[in-house]
Every structure is written in C-alpha cells, then in structure tokens.
Design a protein around this motif. Sequence first.
Motif, short mmCIF file in Angstrom:
data_model
loop_
_atom_site.label_atom_id
_atom_site.label_comp_id
_atom_site.label_asym_id
_atom_site.label_seq_id
_atom_site.Cartn_x
_atom_site.Cartn_y
_atom_site.Cartn_z
N ASP A 22 -7.70 -16.51 7.43
CA ASP A 22 -6.36 -16.54 8.02
C ASP A 22 -6.07 -15.26 8.81
O ASP A 22 -5.15 -15.23 9.61
N TYR A 23 -6.86 -14.21 8.57
CA TYR A 23 -6.70 -12.93 9.27
C TYR A 23 -7.68 -12.79 10.44
O TYR A 23 -7.78 -11.70 11.01
N ALA A 24 -8.40 -13.85 10.76
CA ALA A 24 -9.34 -13.79 11.89
C ALA A 24 -8.60 -13.35 13.14
O ALA A 24 -7.48 -13.79 13.41
N GLY A 25 -9.22 -12.45 13.89
CA GLY A 25 -8.61 -11.93 15.11
C GLY A 25 -7.74 -10.71 14.90
O GLY A 25 -7.24 -10.14 15.86
N GLN A 26 -7.55 -10.32 13.64
CA GLN A 26 -6.76 -9.13 13.34
C GLN A 26 -7.67 -7.99 12.89
O GLN A 26 -8.77 -8.22 12.39
N VAL A 27 -7.19 -6.78 13.07
CA VAL A 27 -7.85 -5.60 12.52
C VAL A 27 -7.22 -5.36 11.16
O VAL A 27 -5.99 -5.41 11.02
N LEU A 28 -8.06 -5.14 10.15
CA LEU A 28 -7.56 -4.98 8.79
C LEU A 28 -7.99 -3.65 8.19
O LEU A 28 -9.09 -3.17 8.46
N LEU A 29 -7.13 -3.11 7.35
CA LEU A 29 -7.48 -1.98 6.52
C LEU A 29 -7.39 -2.46 5.08
O LEU A 29 -6.31 -2.83 4.61
N ILE A 30 -8.54 -2.53 4.42
CA ILE A 30 -8.63 -3.00 3.04
C ILE A 30 -8.64 -1.76 2.14
O ILE A 30 -9.47 -0.86 2.33
N VAL A 31 -7.74 -1.73 1.16
CA VAL A 31 -7.59 -0.53 0.32
C VAL A 31 -7.47 -0.94 -1.14
O VAL A 31 -6.68 -1.82 -1.48
N ASN A 32 -8.26 -0.29 -2.02
CA ASN A 32 -8.05 -0.48 -3.45
C ASN A 32 -7.00 0.54 -3.90
O ASN A 32 -7.14 1.73 -3.66
N THR A 33 -5.92 0.04 -4.47
CA THR A 33 -4.76 0.86 -4.76
C THR A 33 -4.55 1.05 -6.26
O THR A 33 -5.16 0.35 -7.08
N ALA A 34 -3.67 1.99 -6.60
CA ALA A 34 -3.25 2.21 -7.98
C ALA A 34 -1.86 2.82 -7.96
O ALA A 34 -1.53 3.62 -7.08
N SER A 35 -1.05 2.47 -8.93
CA SER A 35 0.35 2.90 -8.99
C SER A 35 0.56 4.24 -9.68
O SER A 35 1.64 4.81 -9.56
N GLN A 36 -0.43 4.72 -10.42
CA GLN A 36 -0.24 5.95 -11.19
C GLN A 36 -1.35 6.96 -10.91
O GLN A 36 -1.90 7.57 -11.82
N CYS A 37 -1.65 7.16 -9.64
CA CYS A 37 -2.77 7.99 -9.20
C CYS A 37 -2.23 9.14 -8.34
O CYS A 37 -1.17 9.01 -7.73
N GLY A 38 -2.97 10.21 -8.28
CA GLY A 38 -2.60 11.31 -7.41
C GLY A 38 -2.53 10.89 -5.95
O GLY A 38 -1.84 11.53 -5.15
N PHE A 39 -3.25 9.84 -5.59
CA PHE A 39 -3.25 9.35 -4.22
C PHE A 39 -2.18 8.27 -3.97
O PHE A 39 -2.03 7.78 -2.86
N THR A 40 -1.43 7.89 -5.01
CA THR A 40 -0.42 6.84 -4.88
C THR A 40 0.54 7.07 -3.72
O THR A 40 0.92 6.11 -3.03
N PRO A 41 0.94 8.33 -3.42
CA PRO A 41 1.82 8.54 -2.26
C PRO A 41 1.24 8.05 -0.94
O PRO A 41 1.98 7.91 0.05
N GLN A 42 -0.06 7.74 -0.90
CA GLN A 42 -0.64 7.18 0.33
C GLN A 42 -0.03 5.81 0.67
O GLN A 42 -0.14 5.36 1.81
N PHE A 43 0.64 5.17 -0.30
CA PHE A 43 1.33 3.93 0.02
C PHE A 43 2.27 4.13 1.20
O PHE A 43 2.41 3.26 2.06
N ALA A 44 2.94 5.27 1.25
CA ALA A 44 3.89 5.54 2.34
C ALA A 44 3.16 5.59 3.68
O ALA A 44 3.63 5.01 4.67
N GLY A 45 2.02 6.24 3.74
CA GLY A 45 1.24 6.31 4.98
C GLY A 45 0.66 4.97 5.37
O GLY A 45 0.61 4.63 6.56
N LEU A 46 0.23 4.20 4.38
CA LEU A 46 -0.31 2.86 4.67
C LEU A 46 0.80 1.97 5.24
O LEU A 46 0.58 1.23 6.20
N GLU A 47 1.99 2.06 4.66
CA GLU A 47 3.11 1.27 5.15
C GLU A 47 3.47 1.70 6.57
O GLU A 47 3.77 0.84 7.42
#
Length: 164
Positions: A22-47
């Motif tokens: 369903d995403y054919a023709g789109q550019v995607l960024l696939i990310v494995n996420t976590a809610s309680q990680c030091g990198f969790t603030p990256q959600f803001a940058g991803l959004e």
Amino acid sequence: MTTTLHDFEAQRLDGTPVALKDYAGQVLLIVNTASQCGFTPQFAGLEALYRQYQGQGFAVLGFPSNQFGHQDPGSNAEIGAFCQKNYGVSFPMMAKVEVNGPGALPLYQWLTQEKPGFLGSTAIKWNFTKFLVGRDGRVIRRYAPLDKPESLAADIERALAATA
C-alpha cells in the motif's frame, strides 16, 4: 523476482493488517521505537520529518519493540497513547514486534539482510535504528540510533526526487 518492502505485511497498533505494498511509490523511514529510551525524544524529530515531507510521498513507519532493555513494556494501546500525548505522533505506528532473533518480524529479517550494520552485523543494536526505503521498495540506507532524524533530511529529499 527480487524481494522489496512491498512484499511484506505488518499490523497496526489496533491489530488490523497492513500490506506494505500500500506504500508503493512512497519513500519510507522504518524505525524500531521504544517509549522509555534515551532516544525516545526522537519521536519529535520523526514527526517533524513526517509533517514536512508527507505531502511529497513520504511516510515514517514506527515499529515498537521491547527487545532492548525492556524499554517499551506497554500494550499497543498504551504505546499509541504515549506517542500521541507526548510527541503528537501522527505517522503510522505498527504493533509491537521483535526485530532480532528467530521471532523477528520477517520485514526486519529482510531489512537487516539488505543493509547490514557496523562490520556487517545483521542485528539491530538498539532502539531507533532507521532504514530509508525508496519509492521502489528497496533499502537505500541504514542509520544508527545516534543519527538524529533531522540529519536525514537531505537523504530523504534525494530519495523523494528520484523516480521509482
């Protein structure tokens, strides 16, 4: 036939299946996420990336995983609520998955084979490992958790400018 991202399926947070074709023709960024990680603030940058480029055929797909330090122990509903409340996440979040080992989501088995990490390792080392996938469903690049989302903008723009 060559395997591409479009050959895989996943589940949304609510458990409904999604065919990645369903995403054919789109550019995607696939990310494995976590809610309680030091990198969790990256959600803001991803959004921010999602909002900036979504109108040009770009999407971020988040795949929560509890495999690293048990940093995403919540249910799918709790994860979705956390991401929305704390980071305004509007990009698609998928159901919690394993990204390493025999129980790894087939998509992640493929991603890590296509673009191994440091010294050829196929393992995901930590939360917020990112894969940029072109419009043709092929992996363009793998990024480490330390790579901040905003640092990916030029690569995303190049991928959006390319034709499938």
